[in-house]
Design a protein around this motif. Structure first.
Motif, PDB file in Angstrom:
ATOM      1  N   ALA A 111      12.323 -55.701  -7.651  1.00 34.79           N
ATOM      2  CA  ALA A 111      13.431 -54.100  -6.586  1.00 34.79           C
ATOM      3  C   ALA A 111      12.605 -53.325  -5.567  1.00 34.79           C
ATOM      4  CB  ALA A 111      12.979 -53.236  -7.849  1.00 34.79           C
ATOM      5  N   PHE A 112      12.640 -52.904  -4.646  1.00 31.23           N
ATOM      6  CA  PHE A 112      12.664 -52.292  -3.871  1.00 31.23           C
ATOM      7  C   PHE A 112      12.703 -51.090  -3.458  1.00 31.23           C
ATOM      8  CE2 PHE A 112      15.980 -53.596  -1.504  1.00 31.23           C
ATOM      9  CZ  PHE A 112      16.977 -52.411  -0.918  1.00 31.23           C
ATOM     10  N   PHE A 113      11.946 -49.898  -2.933  1.00 27.05           N
ATOM     11  CA  PHE A 113      12.018 -48.445  -3.275  1.00 27.05           C
ATOM     12  C   PHE A 113      12.644 -47.693  -2.007  1.00 27.05           C
ATOM     13  CE2 PHE A 113       9.409 -50.222  -6.428  1.00 27.05           C
ATOM     14  CZ  PHE A 113       9.783 -49.635  -8.098  1.00 27.05           C
ATOM     15  N   GLU A 114      13.727 -46.708  -2.279  1.00 26.96           N
ATOM     16  CA  GLU A 114      13.975 -45.967  -0.550  1.00 26.96           C
ATOM     17  C   GLU A 114      14.032 -44.607  -1.269  1.00 26.96           C
ATOM     18  OE1 GLU A 114      12.917 -45.277   2.381  1.00 26.96           O
ATOM     19  OE2 GLU A 114      13.640 -47.875   2.220  1.00 26.96           O
ATOM     20  N   LYS A 115      13.179 -43.755  -0.256  1.00 27.57           N
ATOM     21  CA  LYS A 115      14.075 -41.969  -0.918  1.00 27.57           C
ATOM     22  C   LYS A 115      15.114 -42.448  -1.947  1.00 27.57           C
ATOM     23  CE  LYS A 115      14.017 -40.717   3.567  1.00 27.57           C
ATOM     24  NZ  LYS A 115      12.591 -39.947   3.848  1.00 27.57           N
ATOM     25  N   GLY A 116      13.269 -42.012  -3.481  1.00 28.98           N
ATOM     26  CA  GLY A 116      13.472 -42.030  -4.863  1.00 28.98           C
ATOM     27  C   GLY A 116      14.073 -43.146  -5.679  1.00 28.98           C
ATOM     28  N   ARG A 117      15.241 -44.430  -5.000  1.00 29.63           N
ATOM     29  CA  ARG A 117      15.793 -45.000  -5.801  1.00 29.63           C
ATOM     30  C   ARG A 117      15.051 -46.456  -5.802  1.00 29.63           C
ATOM     31  NH1 ARG A 117      17.899 -40.306  -3.955  1.00 29.63           N
ATOM     32  NH2 ARG A 117      20.373 -40.078  -4.200  1.00 29.63           N
ATOM     33  N   VAL A 158      22.142 -48.504   1.003  1.00 31.08           N
ATOM     34  CA  VAL A 158      21.431 -48.573   1.113  1.00 31.08           C
ATOM     35  C   VAL A 158      21.372 -46.997   2.809  1.00 31.08           C
ATOM     36  CG1 VAL A 158      18.920 -48.489   2.611  1.00 31.08           C
ATOM     37  CG2 VAL A 158      20.221 -50.532   0.551  1.00 31.08           C
ATOM     38  N   ALA A 159      21.887 -47.157   3.350  1.00 31.77           N
ATOM     39  CA  ALA A 159      22.477 -46.221   4.937  1.00 31.77           C
ATOM     40  C   ALA A 159      22.619 -45.162   4.186  1.00 31.77           C
ATOM     41  CB  ALA A 159      24.177 -47.079   4.949  1.00 31.77           C
ATOM     42  N   PRO A 160      23.067 -44.686   3.061  1.00 32.79           N
ATOM     43  CA  PRO A 160      22.985 -43.012   3.075  1.00 32.79           C
ATOM     44  C   PRO A 160      21.273 -42.867   2.236  1.00 32.79           C
ATOM     45  CG  PRO A 160      24.603 -43.734   1.480  1.00 32.79           C
ATOM     46  CD  PRO A 160      24.501 -45.019   1.663  1.00 32.79           C
ATOM     47  N   LEU A 161      20.494 -44.023   2.277  1.00 32.83           N
ATOM     48  CA  LEU A 161      18.839 -43.804   1.938  1.00 32.83           C
ATOM     49  C   LEU A 161      18.030 -43.858   3.350  1.00 32.83           C
ATOM     50  CD1 LEU A 161      18.768 -45.230  -1.634  1.00 32.83           C
ATOM     51  CD2 LEU A 161      19.225 -42.602  -1.437  1.00 32.83           C
ATOM     52  N   HIS A 162      18.411 -44.588   4.070  1.00 31.57           N
ATOM     53  CA  HIS A 162      17.781 -44.692   5.571  1.00 31.57           C
ATOM     54  C   HIS A 162      18.172 -45.932   6.204  1.00 31.57           C
ATOM     55  CE1 HIS A 162      13.443 -46.044   7.086  1.00 31.57           C
ATOM     56  NE2 HIS A 162      13.259 -45.009   6.555  1.00 31.57           N
ATOM     57  N   GLU A 163      17.872 -45.598   7.734  1.00 25.10           N
ATOM     58  CA  GLU A 163      18.581 -46.839   8.001  1.00 25.10           C
ATOM     59  C   GLU A 163      17.977 -47.964   8.453  1.00 25.10           C
ATOM     60  OE1 GLU A 163      14.803 -44.746  12.222  1.00 25.10           O
ATOM     61  OE2 GLU A 163      17.262 -44.526  11.395  1.00 25.10           O
ATOM     62  N   ARG A 164      17.245 -48.852   7.788  1.00 22.64           N
ATOM     63  CA  ARG A 164      16.869 -49.571   7.367  1.00 22.64           C
ATOM     64  C   ARG A 164      16.241 -50.222   6.309  1.00 22.64           C
ATOM     65  NH1 ARG A 164      17.162 -51.663  12.427  1.00 22.64           N
ATOM     66  NH2 ARG A 164      15.787 -53.603  11.705  1.00 22.64           N
ATOM     67  N   LEU A 202      22.668 -52.738  -7.189  1.00 21.46           N
ATOM     68  CA  LEU A 202      22.386 -50.921  -7.927  1.00 21.46           C
ATOM     69  C   LEU A 202      21.143 -49.888  -7.899  1.00 21.46           C
ATOM     70  CD1 LEU A 202      23.077 -51.911 -11.834  1.00 21.46           C
ATOM     71  CD2 LEU A 202      25.026 -51.501  -9.743  1.00 21.46           C
ATOM     72  N   ALA A 203      21.487 -49.189  -7.313  1.00 17.84           N
ATOM     73  CA  ALA A 203      20.118 -47.979  -7.230  1.00 17.84           C
ATOM     74  C   ALA A 203      20.482 -47.147  -7.692  1.00 17.84           C
ATOM     75  CB  ALA A 203      21.346 -47.503  -5.309  1.00 17.84           C
ATOM     76  N   PHE A 204      19.290 -46.973  -8.590  1.00 18.89           N
ATOM     77  CA  PHE A 204      18.921 -46.149  -9.984  1.00 18.89           C
ATOM     78  C   PHE A 204      18.040 -44.945  -9.090  1.00 18.89           C
ATOM     79  CE2 PHE A 204      20.007 -50.142 -11.778  1.00 18.89           C
ATOM     80  CZ  PHE A 204      20.885 -49.130 -13.370  1.00 18.89           C
ATOM     81  N   ARG A 205      18.305 -43.777  -9.100  1.00 20.28           N
ATOM     82  CA  ARG A 205      17.419 -42.641  -8.972  1.00 20.28           C
ATOM     83  C   ARG A 205      16.309 -42.700 -10.347  1.00 20.28           C
ATOM     84  NH1 ARG A 205      18.823 -38.470  -5.418  1.00 20.28           N
ATOM     85  NH2 ARG A 205      16.959 -35.668  -6.471  1.00 20.28           N
ATOM     86  N   LEU A 206      15.207 -42.424  -9.548  1.00 21.13           N
ATOM     87  CA  LEU A 206      14.419 -42.363  -9.924  1.00 21.13           C
ATOM     88  C   LEU A 206      13.447 -41.119 -10.569  1.00 21.13           C
ATOM     89  CD1 LEU A 206      11.995 -44.895  -8.542  1.00 21.13           C
ATOM     90  CD2 LEU A 206      13.324 -45.851 -10.737  1.00 21.13           C
ATOM     91  N   ASP A 207      12.142 -41.097 -11.629  1.00 22.23           N
ATOM     92  CA  ASP A 207      12.175 -39.212 -11.404  1.00 22.23           C
ATOM     93  C   ASP A 207      11.037 -38.917 -10.754  1.00 22.23           C
ATOM     94  OD1 ASP A 207       9.492 -37.601 -12.630  1.00 22.23           O
ATOM     95  OD2 ASP A 207      10.951 -37.451 -14.309  1.00 22.23           O
TER      96      ASP A 207
END
Length: 215
Positions: A111-117, A158-164, A202-207
């Motif tokens: 997995a990788f992480f971006e903006k809490g996902r 990924v676009a809603p979360l980050h530009e890269r 899939l992109a899951f929101r994290l605590d």
């Protein structure tokens, strides 16, 4: 951008993906990791002397022409070690050009992480982050192997979360990615640097407390 990822798979699954001998002593110390950050050791697959090998490297590239990787910069602070490289300019920048041409690697992740996902394949399997690696050799013969992750434009996931987002090499293309190739061979790799198909991801929101990531 890829500044944090996970390798949560058991060693047997990682070893099957690498399909080559593991670094000496890894089996005794390996543990699944739910968070890997720049500056930490990462496992990578590379090709040297015509064969694949697994190696542990520091995440944060140190070019071989750097005189002293520990020397502070003009401001007295530690010099930054790039943990990402933009795929669009990798063939032009001195820090990455040699590695792009001769020292590409693959970094296993789950997995990788971006903006809490947490972004991962729905299959929860191991996949390949596309990377570059370097070997720095000091005047005293000491060695430091390091790497970075290539990034590209984001796909629809990924676009809603980050530009890269990280470049991901699909299964079955390990050999072309790692192979020693000439100019036409490098150009043949360029389609792999484009945004990948998000189908099956899939992109899951994290605590926020889980990884202390900004939301």
């Amino acid at each position: 951008m890829c500044g944090r990822f996970a390798l949560e798979a058991p060693l047997a699954a990682v070893a099957a993906q690498l399909d080559c001998p593991l670094p000496a002593g890894l089996a005794a110390h390996y543990a699944p990791r739910d968070l890997v950050q720049p500056g930490e050791p990462v496992l990578a697959l590379r090709q040297e002397h015509g064969r694949h090998e697994a190696a542990l490297m520091l995440w944060g590239l140190v070019p071989d022409w750097v005189k002293d990787p520990l020397a502070p910069g003009p401001d007295g602070k530690s010099r930054p070690r790039p943990f990402n490289a933009r795929s669009e300019t990798v063939n032009a920048k001195a820090s990455f050009r040699g590695a792009w041409r001769h020292r590409r690697c693959l970094i296993p992740a789950t997995a990788f992480f971006e903006k809490g996902r947490r972004i991962a394949p729905a299959s929860e399997g191991v996949f390949w982050l596309a990377g570059l690696w370097e070997r720095w050799i000091g005047a005293d013969g000491s060695e430091l192997e390091s790497c970075c992750v290539l990034t590209t434009r984001p796909n629809a996931l990924v676009a809603p979360l980050h530009e890269r987002m990280p470049v991901i090499v699909p299964p079955g293309l390990e050999q072309p990615w790692l192979a020693q190739v000439d100019g036409p061979g490098l150009r043949a790799l360029e389609p792999l640097l484009e945004p990948w198909d998000p189908a099956g991801w899939l992109a899951f929101r994290l605590d926020q407390a889980q990884l202390n990531l900004p939301l």
